[in-house]
Write an enzyme that holds these catalytic residues in place. Structure first.
Site, PDB file in Angstrom:
ATOM      1  N   LYS A 181      42.370  36.304  47.031  1.00  0.00           N
ATOM      2  CA  LYS A 181      41.281  35.453  46.535  1.00  0.00           C
ATOM      3  C   LYS A 181      41.685  34.904  45.174  1.00  0.00           C
ATOM      4  O   LYS A 181      41.171  35.297  44.139  1.00  0.00           O
ATOM      5  CB  LYS A 181      39.982  36.255  46.457  1.00  0.00           C
ATOM      6  N   LYS A 210      34.364  31.601  42.783  1.00  0.00           N
ATOM      7  CA  LYS A 210      33.349  32.650  42.600  1.00  0.00           C
ATOM      8  C   LYS A 210      33.819  33.703  41.601  1.00  0.00           C
ATOM      9  O   LYS A 210      33.010  34.311  40.910  1.00  0.00           O
ATOM     10  CB  LYS A 210      32.935  33.263  43.937  1.00  0.00           C
ATOM     11  N   ARG A 259      35.357  43.292  39.531  1.00  0.00           N
ATOM     12  CA  ARG A 259      36.230  43.357  38.349  1.00  0.00           C
ATOM     13  C   ARG A 259      36.015  42.161  37.443  1.00  0.00           C
ATOM     14  O   ARG A 259      36.101  42.267  36.222  1.00  0.00           O
ATOM     15  CB  ARG A 259      37.689  43.338  38.786  1.00  0.00           C
ATOM     16  N   ASN A 260      35.778  40.993  38.057  1.00  0.00           N
ATOM     17  CA  ASN A 260      35.611  39.784  37.247  1.00  0.00           C
ATOM     18  C   ASN A 260      34.341  39.860  36.408  1.00  0.00           C
ATOM     19  O   ASN A 260      34.332  39.469  35.248  1.00  0.00           O
ATOM     20  CB  ASN A 260      35.608  38.557  38.161  1.00  0.00           C
TER      21      ASN A 260
END
Length: 331
Positions: A109, A194, A258-259
Site C-alpha cells: 500500500k 489513505k 502506524r500512519n
C-alpha cells in the site's frame, strides 16, 4: 477457470506474515522469500516470525523459505509482493529472473519513490508484466486483526476477472470475505492516499482536535481522494465502497494504524526523525505524501489535506498553524 499455480510471498514484515498465514491455510504450501537468513533460521526453529506478529503460528514444513529472490521467482507462478514500497526497488535489484510470465500480486500500500508510480504500473513499465498478469489486494485490513481471525473484507483487483476470482478464492475463508474489481490503479492510489490522510488524522488527534472534527476531516479526505482518482484514472467506481472509504476509515481511526500513530506524534511535537525512530515500523504515508505531492504538481487537483501534511512533514510548517488553515477550507 484460472489457477494461481504455486504461490510465493516476497517480504518478511507483519502484512507479509498475515497474508502468508491466509494463503498457506488454503494451499498447504508456499514459497517465502525473506532477506535475512538469521530470520529464516529463527522462524524455522520457533514456528513463527521472530520479528512480527509472533503469535501467528505456522507449520514450517508447509513453507519453502529462501533468502534467494531469484530461486523463489523462478520456482513459483504467483508472486505476492509485500515489502514496504520504499524498499521494493532494492529487493528487485537482485532479481534476474524475468517476471512477464508470472502472476504478480501486489499487497504494497504505497508508491515507488523516484518513479512516482503505483506498484502495478511499476511492474508493467519496468518489468514488462502485462496488465492481465497484475493484481492487487485492497480493503480495510490490519494484519494484527487478520492474525486474530477477525472478520475482514478484501478486494482483489485485476484487469482479468477470472484471475482476480482465482486469487480471491485462495484467500477467502471463514473470517475473510472477498470480492473482485477491475480498478487496480484506482485502488492502489486510494491506498497511498489513505495513509496520508491517516497521518493528518493523527496530527489532529495529537493537537487535541476531537472526534467531531475527525469525522469532518475524513469526510473531506474521501472527497479529495475522489477528485484525485477521477482526474488521474477515470473509471466506474463507487468511492463509498469498502476498498476506498472503508480502508480510509480504518487507517484514520484504528489504534493499529502506524500512519495515524506517526501523525499523532508529529501533532504532539515530535520531529519527523524522532517519530520515525520511536515507531520502529515504517509509516508508508511519510513517503507517499512526497510522491503524491509531486504527482499532483502535474495534474493540479485541489488537495488541501495532502498539501497540509506535506507542509508539516517536508516544509517544517508548524502543525498547529497548518491544521488551523485547513479547518478554514472545510465545509
Amino acid at each position: 477457470m484460472h489457477n494461481c499455480g504455486n504461490i510465493a510471498i516476497i517480504g518478511g514484515g507483519s502484512w507479509a506474515t498475515a497474508i502468508a498465514k491466509v494463503v498457506v491455510k488454503h494451499t498447504r504450501h508456499i514459497g517465502w522469500y525473506m532477506r535475512r537468513d538469521d530470520r529464516i533460521a529463527d522462524f524455522k526453529r520457533l514456528g513463527h516470525n521472530p520479528a512480527y506478529l509472533t503469535t501467528a503460528l505456522f507449520n514450517v514444513n508447509e513453507i519453502d523459505f529462501s533468502s534467494d529472490i531469484n530461486r523463489i521467482a523462478h520456482d513459483y507462478d504467483t508472486l505476492v509482493f509485500v515489502t514496504p514500497s520504499p524498499y521494493l526497488k532494492n529487493h528487485l535489484k537482485k532479481l534476474h529472473t524475468p517476471l512477464y510470465d508470472k502472476f504478480i500480486v501486489t499487497a504494497i500500500k504505497g508508491i515507488v519513490p523516484d518513479e512516482n508510480l503505483v506498484v502495478s504500473e511499476y511492474f508493467h513499465r519496468v518489468w514488462e508484466v502485462p496488465y492481465a498478469h497484475l493484481a492487487c489486494i485492497g480493503g480495510p485490513s490490519h494484519s494484527e486483526e487478520i492474525v486474530l481471525e477477525r472478520l475482514t473484507y478484501l478486494t482483489i483487483a485485476c484487469a482479468d476477472a477470472e484471475k482476480a476470482q482465482a486469487f480471491a478464492d485462495v484467500v477467502a475463508g471463514e473470517y475473510i470475505k472477498t470480492k473482485t474489481s477491475a480498478d487496480i490503479v484506482g485502488i492502489e492510489y486510494a491506498a497511498v492516499l489513505k495513509n496520508v490522510y491517516a497521518i493528518a488524522a493523527g496530527i489532529c488527534n495529537g493537537l487535541k482536535y476531537g472526534d467531531n472534527f475527525q469525522a469532518v476531516l475524513l469526510s473531506n479526505a474521501i472527497q479529495e481522494m475522489n477528485r484525485f482518482l477521477t482526474a488521474v484514472y477515470p473509471a466506474q467506481r463507487s468511492i463509498d465502497d469498502s476498498v476506498y472509504l472503508g480502508d480510509l476509515l480504518v487507517t484514520g481511526y484504528s489504534k493499529f494504524s502506524r500512519n495515524r500513530t506517526f501523525g499523532k506524534m508529529i501533532g504532539k511535537g515530535y520531529s519527523v526523525k524522532s517519530a520515525q525512530i520511536e515507531m520502529e515500523m515504517i509509516a508508508e504515508g511519510y513517503f507517499g505524501t512526497k510522491c503524491m505531492k509531486e504527482i499532483n504538481s502535474q495534474i493540479h487537483v485541489e488537495m488541501p489535506i495532502l498539501d497540509a501534511v506535506y507542509n508539516i512533514l517536508y516544509a517544517r510548517s508548524n502543525p498547529q498553524i497548518e491544521i488551523k488553515l485547513l479547518t478554514e477550507s472545510f465545509r
